[in-house]
Design a protein around this motif. Sequence first.
Motif, PDB file in Angstrom:
ATOM      1  N   LEU A 145       2.531 -27.347   7.305  1.00  0.00           N
ATOM      2  CA  LEU A 145       1.304 -27.854   7.799  1.00  0.00           C
ATOM      3  C   LEU A 145       1.516 -27.208   9.663  1.00  0.00           C
ATOM      4  O   LEU A 145       1.524 -28.546  10.057  1.00  0.00           O
ATOM      5  N   HIS A 168      -4.308 -29.488   3.638  1.00  0.00           N
ATOM      6  CA  HIS A 168      -4.415 -28.296   4.770  1.00  0.00           C
ATOM      7  C   HIS A 168      -6.230 -27.892   3.901  1.00  0.00           C
ATOM      8  O   HIS A 168      -5.973 -26.780   3.377  1.00  0.00           O
ATOM      9  N   LEU A 196      -6.429 -29.686   9.263  1.00  0.00           N
ATOM     10  CA  LEU A 196      -5.493 -30.072   8.056  1.00  0.00           C
ATOM     11  C   LEU A 196      -5.424 -32.077   8.492  1.00  0.00           C
ATOM     12  O   LEU A 196      -5.976 -32.693   9.170  1.00  0.00           O
ATOM     13  N   TYR A 204      -7.323 -26.470  11.754  1.00  0.00           N
ATOM     14  CA  TYR A 204      -6.052 -26.146  11.494  1.00  0.00           C
ATOM     15  C   TYR A 204      -5.950 -25.290  12.407  1.00  0.00           C
ATOM     16  O   TYR A 204      -7.164 -24.365  12.909  1.00  0.00           O
TER      17      TYR A 204
END
Length: 243
Positions: free
Chosen positions: A125, A161, A166, A233
């Motif tokens: 992540l 995500h 995310l 993200y």
Amino acid sequence: MLSFRSIPLDNNHTHLTRHAERLISLGEMSAGLVHEFKNPITSLRGFIELIRAGVAYEEEYYQVIGDELNRMERLTHELLSFAKPQHQDWELMTINSICQDMAILFRQQLLTHKIHLNVDLTDNLHFLGNRCQIKQVFINLIKNAIEAIEEEGSIYITGIHDTRELHVTIKDTGPGIPHIQLSNIMEAFFTTKQSGTGLGLNMSKKIVEDHHGKLIATSKLNEGTMFTLSLPYPDIQTLGQIS
Ligand SMILES: Nc1ncnc2c1ncn2[C@@H]1O[C@H](COP(=O)(O)OP(=O)(O)OP(=O)(O)O)[C@@H](O)[C@H]1O
Ligand SMILES: [Mg+2]
């Protein structure tokens, strides 16, 4: 007869106003620094006791002690340089590695309070940001969860995500937050604790917003509280830099 005229601010006055503004913001930052120093001081003391008592994981604990000292140094540096978060400090890292650090940092406290930490994260992540500050957010949220549960319960951390963001949730089985208080908990100095400063969530929210993200709380009385942390993200180009 009353007459009004505007008084031009002379240089001296402007200088004084700027000086006062700097002092106010220094005061706010100092209050934040004192808050953020309380956590590492407590954990450093705890880890030194553990090492002295000869428990397992000694090497890991030395690592945490080093990390926490670095964090304190960076916090002091940020205060002294009067710096807002510097984007050039940002690095690409994972929520997964931060959660690993949290599991070590809080291991002893969780054991003492009989609290189970469940972490369920999608692999890698990634996010772009200041590691020291995002760690601060996790520390504040987990510490609040432990304080809410007090004894026996669980903390669940999940993370996923999509292409744009995310989302991490930190959920506890504590008593929950009364509806009437929920909209105030992120205000500076709002606390229901005898020795709380009420700065933990306010600072966490600011840090998340500086990272172009959001921090949202939801809660149900007698069921628990959940914080959702959303961060951008990284795009494919940025992720492509990972060797
Ligand atoms: N997980 C939680 N469960 C229940 N109440 C919570 C939770 N997290 C925060 N709160 C409420 O929000 C308030 C503000 O939290 P915040 O972290 O900002 O300050 P604090 O924990 O009171 O003080 P400090 O962070 O300085 O120890 C808390 O006093 C508590 O009433
Ligand atoms: Mg707190």
